[in-house]
Design a protein around this motif. Structure first.
Motif, PDB file in Angstrom:
ATOM      1  N   UNK A 102      -5.560  10.494   9.417  1.00 24.01           N
ATOM      2  CA  UNK A 102      -4.677   9.416   9.850  1.00 24.01           C
ATOM      3  C   UNK A 102      -4.664   8.311   8.788  1.00 24.01           C
ATOM      4  N   UNK A 103      -3.977   8.619   7.677  1.00 26.09           N
ATOM      5  CA  UNK A 103      -3.838   7.649   6.605  1.00 26.09           C
ATOM      6  C   UNK A 103      -2.456   7.030   6.589  1.00 26.09           C
ATOM      7  N   UNK A 104      -2.134   6.357   5.494  1.00 26.63           N
ATOM      8  CA  UNK A 104      -0.807   5.768   5.323  1.00 26.63           C
ATOM      9  C   UNK A 104       0.189   6.885   5.033  1.00 26.63           C
ATOM     10  N   UNK A 105       1.253   6.942   5.798  1.00 24.66           N
ATOM     11  CA  UNK A 105       2.161   8.092   5.765  1.00 24.66           C
ATOM     12  C   UNK A 105       3.478   7.775   5.065  1.00 24.66           C
ATOM     13  N   UNK A 129       0.836  -1.194   0.000  1.00 25.34           N
ATOM     14  CA  UNK A 129       0.000   0.000   0.000  1.00 25.34           C
ATOM     15  C   UNK A 129       0.877   1.253   0.000  1.00 25.34           C
ATOM     16  N   UNK A 130       1.922   1.228   0.795  1.00 18.05           N
ATOM     17  CA  UNK A 130       2.850   2.357   0.841  1.00 18.05           C
ATOM     18  C   UNK A 130       3.533   2.555  -0.503  1.00 18.05           C
ATOM     19  N   UNK A 131       3.767   1.475  -1.207  1.00 16.18           N
ATOM     20  CA  UNK A 131       4.412   1.558  -2.515  1.00 16.18           C
ATOM     21  C   UNK A 131       3.569   2.380  -3.487  1.00 16.18           C
ATOM     22  N   UNK A 132       2.261   2.328  -3.352  1.00 14.49           N
ATOM     23  CA  UNK A 132       1.383   3.116  -4.211  1.00 14.49           C
ATOM     24  C   UNK A 132       1.630   4.605  -4.002  1.00 14.49           C
ATOM     25  N   UNK A 187      -1.843   8.985   2.357  1.00 11.68           N
ATOM     26  CA  UNK A 187      -2.770   8.231   1.524  1.00 11.68           C
ATOM     27  C   UNK A 187      -4.041   8.022   2.343  1.00 11.68           C
ATOM     28  N   UNK A 188      -5.100   8.737   1.984  1.00 14.45           N
ATOM     29  CA  UNK A 188      -6.323   8.718   2.781  1.00 14.45           C
ATOM     30  C   UNK A 188      -7.219   7.530   2.474  1.00 14.45           C
ATOM     31  N   UNK A 189      -6.800   6.632   1.580  1.00  8.91           N
ATOM     32  CA  UNK A 189      -7.636   5.481   1.236  1.00  8.91           C
ATOM     33  C   UNK A 189      -7.563   4.385   2.296  1.00  8.91           C
ATOM     34  N   UNK A 202       4.494   5.920  -3.006  1.00 12.04           N
ATOM     35  CA  UNK A 202       5.803   6.211  -3.582  1.00 12.04           C
ATOM     36  C   UNK A 202       5.711   6.392  -5.090  1.00 12.04           C
ATOM     37  N   UNK A 203       4.953   5.539  -5.748  1.00 13.38           N
ATOM     38  CA  UNK A 203       4.789   5.657  -7.202  1.00 13.38           C
ATOM     39  C   UNK A 203       4.122   6.983  -7.550  1.00 13.38           C
ATOM     40  N   UNK A 204       3.116   7.357  -6.784  1.00 12.59           N
ATOM     41  CA  UNK A 204       2.418   8.621  -7.040  1.00 12.59           C
ATOM     42  C   UNK A 204       3.373   9.804  -6.848  1.00 12.59           C
ATOM     43  N   UNK A 205       4.146   9.764  -5.764  1.00 12.77           N
ATOM     44  CA  UNK A 205       5.106  10.838  -5.490  1.00 12.77           C
ATOM     45  C   UNK A 205       6.178  10.877  -6.572  1.00 12.77           C
ATOM     46  N   UNK A 206       6.650   9.730  -6.988  1.00 15.41           N
ATOM     47  CA  UNK A 206       7.664   9.642  -8.035  1.00 15.41           C
ATOM     48  C   UNK A 206       7.164  10.291  -9.325  1.00 15.41           C
ATOM     49  N   UNK A 207       5.933  10.004  -9.693  1.00 17.48           N
ATOM     50  CA  UNK A 207       5.361  10.586 -10.912  1.00 17.48           C
ATOM     51  C   UNK A 207       5.230  12.100 -10.794  1.00 17.48           C
ATOM     52  N   UNK A 208       4.834  12.580  -9.615  1.00 19.25           N
ATOM     53  CA  UNK A 208       4.716  14.023  -9.394  1.00 19.25           C
ATOM     54  C   UNK A 208       6.078  14.699  -9.554  1.00 19.25           C
ATOM     55  N   UNK A 209       7.108  14.099  -8.977  1.00 18.80           N
ATOM     56  CA  UNK A 209       8.445  14.687  -9.062  1.00 18.80           C
ATOM     57  C   UNK A 209       8.979  14.676 -10.491  1.00 18.80           C
TER      58      UNK A 209
END
Length: 284
Positions: A122-125, A18-21, A105-107, A23-30
């Protein structure tokens, strides 16, 4: 009072994926905004030693040179509209209890013991840390460390409990002397400005001013972070510092050596974890 929960291996693995999702989102933003970042700490060790997460690790940390970090915060606030992923940093409107930025990640729902009474999603940080330059002079460096300690104390409002009794006592007194959050905000902003006056790319050494009293003492060779290389991480190619060996040896010692078995456990104290329930969903 909420009690700290134990996470079994199956749940921990689901949390990692779940955390990897995030990271992928942040990577794409950067990539989209030409921002430099790299995996940090245990994630770098995981990449070079395990080609992914350290099996017992429970979070993802990334780091950015200060200029990219500040640009990222500004761009995210201006342009990012995805309701699932939020970028939070304590300011005049939000208080997170951290001295660095956090991607939420609020999901899903994950509540850390030290944040259970703080009014944030309080989501995945994913923790996002800045990397700052070190001044060359010893006096200037001591003053930078002082400003970083004051910044950390007043922005997080947390008394350090693992760095000696004197620091604990002094920190407690300093917080009691300034009970107003508005006044605390003015103080940490003043110290933040002073501690970050040394640009990452114009000094020979760099440091982690927002990573706690221990790590902010470290002075890494700036050249170790000047370039990134890509390394396998959970089947993906993710950026790590080109000089990761010098960085990891200074921060962690013999990082290729596995720790004793009794230390191979998640290091965050959680009081709640539900990977299926969005954190902004009210309880039935």
């Amino acid at each position: 009072m909420s009690e700290v929960i134990n996470i079994d291996r199956e749940t921990l693995r689901k949390l990692q994926l779940k955390e990897l999702e995030s990271l992928v989102y942040f990577d794409n933003f950067c990539k989209e905004h030409d921002l430099t970042y790299f995996l940090l700490g245990g994630c770098v060790i995981g990449a070079v030693r395990h080609n992914g997460f350290i099996p017992w690790d429970d979070d993802i940390d990334v780091m950015m040179p200060r200029r990219d970090y500040e640009r990222m915060l500004k761009l995210w606030k201006q342009e990012e509209s995805n309701e699932r992923f939020l970028m939070l940093k304590t300011d005049g409107e939000v208080f997170t209890g951290n001295c660095f930025a956090t991607l939420i990640d609020t999901s899903a729902t994950m509540v850390k013991e030290n944040q259970k009474n703080i009014d944030v999603p309080h989501g995945i940080v994913t923790d996002v840390f800045p990397l700052d330059g070190c001044p060359d002079g010893r006096l200037q460096r001591y003053m930078q460390y002082y400003h970083a300690m004051m910044y950390s104390l007043y922005i997080s409002e947390v008394v350090p409990s693992k760095h000696g009794g004197l620091i604990k006592i002094v920190s407690s007194i300093l917080l009691k002397l300034v009970p107003s959050r508005e006044r605390r905000t003015k103080i940490w902003k003043k110290h933040e400005k002073k501690m970050t006056r040394y640009a990452f790319n114009t000094h020979k050494k760099c440091t982690e001013l927002c990573a706690g009293p221990g790590y902010m003492r470290n002075e890494y060779p700036q050249i170790a972070f000047k370039e990134i290389v890509y390394h396998e991480f959970e089947g993906l190619q993710m950026p790590i510092p080109k000089g990761y060996d010098a960085y990891l040896k200074m921060a962690f010692g013999d990082y290729m050596q596995l720790p004793p078995e009794d230390q191979r456990v998640p290091h965050h104290d959680l009081v709640a974890l539900d990977l299926e329930k969005p954190c902004n969903q009210p309880s039935p």
